[in-house]
Scaffold this motif. Structure first.
Motif, PDB file in Angstrom:
ATOM      1  N   THR A 129       2.159   1.653  -3.451  1.00  0.00           N
ATOM      2  CA  THR A 129       1.083   2.115  -4.330  1.00  0.00           C
ATOM      3  C   THR A 129       0.816   3.596  -4.091  1.00  0.00           C
ATOM      4  OG1 THR A 129       0.079  -0.067  -4.369  1.00  0.00           O
ATOM      5  CG2 THR A 129      -1.326   1.770  -4.991  1.00  0.00           C
ATOM      6  N   GLU A 130       0.804   3.997  -2.820  1.00  0.00           N
ATOM      7  CA  GLU A 130       0.581   5.411  -2.496  1.00  0.00           C
ATOM      8  C   GLU A 130       1.701   6.266  -3.082  1.00  0.00           C
ATOM      9  OE1 GLU A 130       0.207   8.169   1.464  1.00  0.00           O
ATOM     10  OE2 GLU A 130      -0.386   6.072   1.600  1.00  0.00           O
TER      11      GLU A 130
ATOM     12  N   ASN B 220       0.831  -1.204   0.000  1.00  0.00           N
ATOM     13  CA  ASN B 220       0.000   0.000   0.000  1.00  0.00           C
ATOM     14  C   ASN B 220       0.862   1.250   0.000  1.00  0.00           C
ATOM     15  OD1 ASN B 220      -2.449  -1.313  -0.118  1.00  0.00           O
ATOM     16  ND2 ASN B 220      -2.786  -1.269   2.079  1.00  0.00           N
ATOM     17  N   THR B 221       1.960   1.217   0.751  1.00  0.00           N
ATOM     18  CA  THR B 221       2.873   2.363   0.775  1.00  0.00           C
ATOM     19  C   THR B 221       3.465   2.569  -0.613  1.00  0.00           C
ATOM     20  OG1 THR B 221       3.390   2.038   3.101  1.00  0.00           O
ATOM     21  CG2 THR B 221       4.987   3.274   1.807  1.00  0.00           C
TER      22      THR B 221
ATOM     23  N   HIS C 173       1.275   9.219  -5.876  1.00  0.00           N
ATOM     24  CA  HIS C 173       1.763  10.581  -5.666  1.00  0.00           C
ATOM     25  C   HIS C 173       2.691  11.010  -6.800  1.00  0.00           C
ATOM     26  CE1 HIS C 173       0.049  11.751  -1.846  1.00  0.00           C
ATOM     27  NE2 HIS C 173       0.379  10.575  -1.320  1.00  0.00           N
TER      28      HIS C 173
END
Length: 81
Positions: free
Chosen positions: A68-69, A65-66, A73
């Motif tokens: 992907t985030e 998830n990190t 961004h």
């Protein structure tokens, strides 16, 4: 017991237990004793192993998830004023 094993998996595990007792302890145990050892391990140790697997999955999903985030961004466009 929380874990449902196939007959084949359970049989293979019992055979491994029988082999372990013979090779490591020089003891011969039968199917009933091997099944008792297996049931004990699944009942008493299984939850610890299961919870570690869940914790590993949580960590993996968190890392993904990190990533992907971070990827999302990086797609942002600059704003002009």
């Amino acid at each position: 017991m929380l874990i449902n094993l196939s007959k084949e998996a359970k049989q293979g595990m019992k055979e491994e237990i029988i082999s372990f007792f013979y090779q490591e302890r020089d003891e011969e145990i039968g199917e009933i004793a091997a099944e008792a050892v297996l049931d004990f391990c699944l009942e008493k140790l299984g939850p610890y192993i299961y919870n570690e697997g869940i914790q590993d999955a949580i960590k993996l999903i968190s890392e993904r998830n990190t990533n992907t985030e971070d990827d999302l961004h990086s797609l942002k466009r600059p704003l002009y004023r």
